[in-house]
Design an enzyme around this catalytic site. Structure first.
Site, short mmCIF file in Angstrom:
data_model
loop_
_atom_site.label_atom_id
_atom_site.label_comp_id
_atom_site.label_asym_id
_atom_site.label_seq_id
_atom_site.Cartn_x
_atom_site.Cartn_y
_atom_site.Cartn_z
N SER A 244 -60.15 -0.79 -22.95
CA SER A 244 -60.54 -0.67 -21.56
C SER A 244 -59.50 0.11 -20.77
O SER A 244 -58.36 0.24 -21.19
CB SER A 244 -60.70 -2.07 -20.92
OG SER A 244 -61.69 -2.81 -21.58
N SER A 282 -65.65 -0.48 -24.60
CA SER A 282 -64.62 -0.14 -23.63
C SER A 282 -65.09 -0.46 -22.22
O SER A 282 -66.18 -0.06 -21.80
CB SER A 282 -64.27 1.36 -23.72
OG SER A 282 -63.15 1.67 -22.94
N ASP A 284 -64.52 0.42 -18.59
CA ASP A 284 -63.91 1.54 -17.88
C ASP A 284 -64.30 1.47 -16.41
O ASP A 284 -65.45 1.74 -16.05
CB ASP A 284 -64.35 2.86 -18.51
CG ASP A 284 -64.11 2.88 -20.01
OD1 ASP A 284 -62.99 2.59 -20.42
OD2 ASP A 284 -65.07 3.16 -20.75
#
Length: 371
Positions: A244, A282, A284
């Site tokens: 992340s 991830s 983000d």
């Protein structure tokens, strides 16, 4: 051991110290988010033996009562595999009323509680009955025994109270203490851009919590490929594209929450340039706010306000600044990293001595960098 504001060892050189220049716009004096006047940052770093490497980073938008003098803000979830507390109200109302805290995935609740307690205790807030705490996170479970949930409410509150202006610590500090990026030690990074007067003279600064993967690129050079270390190198590669990144953007430009969301979107250009493909696992996120007095949302009984803000047509330089500063903040976090033996293994530092000769050949200087 808990360290409130600084690392014990001297800071390693930043990329610009060794001739690595990212982008075409000039930086602010500190090349940090604190180049935006009034913005303060605090860290609490928790390093305890092999198993505990975690912490909290707090970004305070200004030195006044943030709840009663709210800053306009825009929020973007580029890939929402994560937890970003307070984001729905930021998206709905376009404003931030508390410090912005970063920590690990399983201690978001403690950071929320600390932000609420701190806000309720501020002078003038005795009648407050609702607080929208803003907390982002990444998972530091490789180096940190995250299930122990080591961060306390007191730790997170101490990060807010430690917030200061001036030069910032980077790397394995605060919320970046246990993070990993591109298979190397990641962490907290910061950078800024100051637009030439012909473009408004505004300053934009970024803090990142880097904890993601992919194929590392630095200033356009395929570093991950040259090192043979990236998420797709082989079936046995330990690195992963998952992870992340949280990006916090501040500017002194008078911008609406709508255009701040557009600024936040452009930050992901910088993340993409570093080599991320924004993988399935991830998280983000980017949040951008303006400190300019003309666009503040002041508490009061007046039903209407008159706001002077930048037009759409002059936003492009700030978009460029967001992309460049985000990219550089990530690389700064990697250059500041140090090898760590943690809960589930050892994470090495980026071999900066090896890669610097690939990167530091002086590029043509943009005229803007001389202004």
């Amino acid at each position: 051991m808990i360290v409130a504001t600084a690392q014990d060892d001297p800071s390693p050189p930043r990329p610009r110290d060794v001739g690595i220049v990212i982008g075409v716009l000039p930086t602010g004096p500190l090349n940090a988010i604190t180049d935006v006047e009034g913005v303060k940052v605090g860290h609490v770093t928790i390093d305890e033996g092999k198993d505990i490497h975690t912490g909290v980073t707090a970004i305070v938008p200004h030195g006044g009562n943030v709840f009663r003098s709210r800053v306009p803000a825009g929020f973007v979830a580029f890939n929402a595999f994560g937890k970003f507390a307070g984001s729905t109200q930021v998206a709905e109302l376009g404003e931030v009323e508390t410090p912005i805290l970063l920590t690990n995935t399983l201690n978001v609740a403690e950071a929320i509680a600390a932000s609420i307690e701190w806000t309720l205790d501020q002078p003038g807030n005795a009648a407050v009955r609702s607080v929208n705490a803003v907390v982002g996170e990444t998972n530091d479970g490789m180096l940190n025994d995250i299930r122990r949930r080591r961060v306390t409410i007191a730790d997170a509150r101490r990060a807010i109270e430690a917030a200061k202006d001036g030069a910032l610590e980077e790397g394995s500090v605060g919320a970046g203490t246990g993070t990993v990026a591109f298979g190397f030690k990641g962490g907290i990074g910061t950078a800024s851009r100051r637009l030439p007067q012909s473009m408004g003279g505004w300053t934009l600064g970024v803090v990142v919590q880097s904890n993601y993967g992919g194929v590392l690129n630095i200033a356009g050079v395929p570093v991950g490929i040259r090192l043979g270390r990236h998420a797709f190198a082989s079936a046995t590669e330990q690195g992963s594209a998952d992870g992340s990144v949280v990006i916090v953007i501040a500017t002194d430009a008078p911008i609406s929450d709508r255009n701040l969301r557009r600024v936040a979107e452009r930050a992901f250009i910088g993340i993409g340039r570093t080599g991320s493909s924004f993988s399935n696992g991830s998280g983000d996120y980017a949040i951008a706010f303006s400190t300019h007095s003309a666009v503040r949302r002041e508490e009061g009984s007046v039903p209407t306000t008159q706001v002077s803000e930048l037009r759409n047509e002059v936003m492009s330089p700030l978009f460029q600044a967001a992309a460049e500063a985000t990219e550089e903040a990530v690389i700064n976090s990697l250059f500041a990293g140090k090898a760590v033996e943690g809960h589930r293994g050892i994470v090495e530092r980026l071999p900066t001595e090896e890669i610097t000769p690939w990167l530091s050949a002086p590029p043509p200087i943009s005229p803007m960098q001389n202004k």
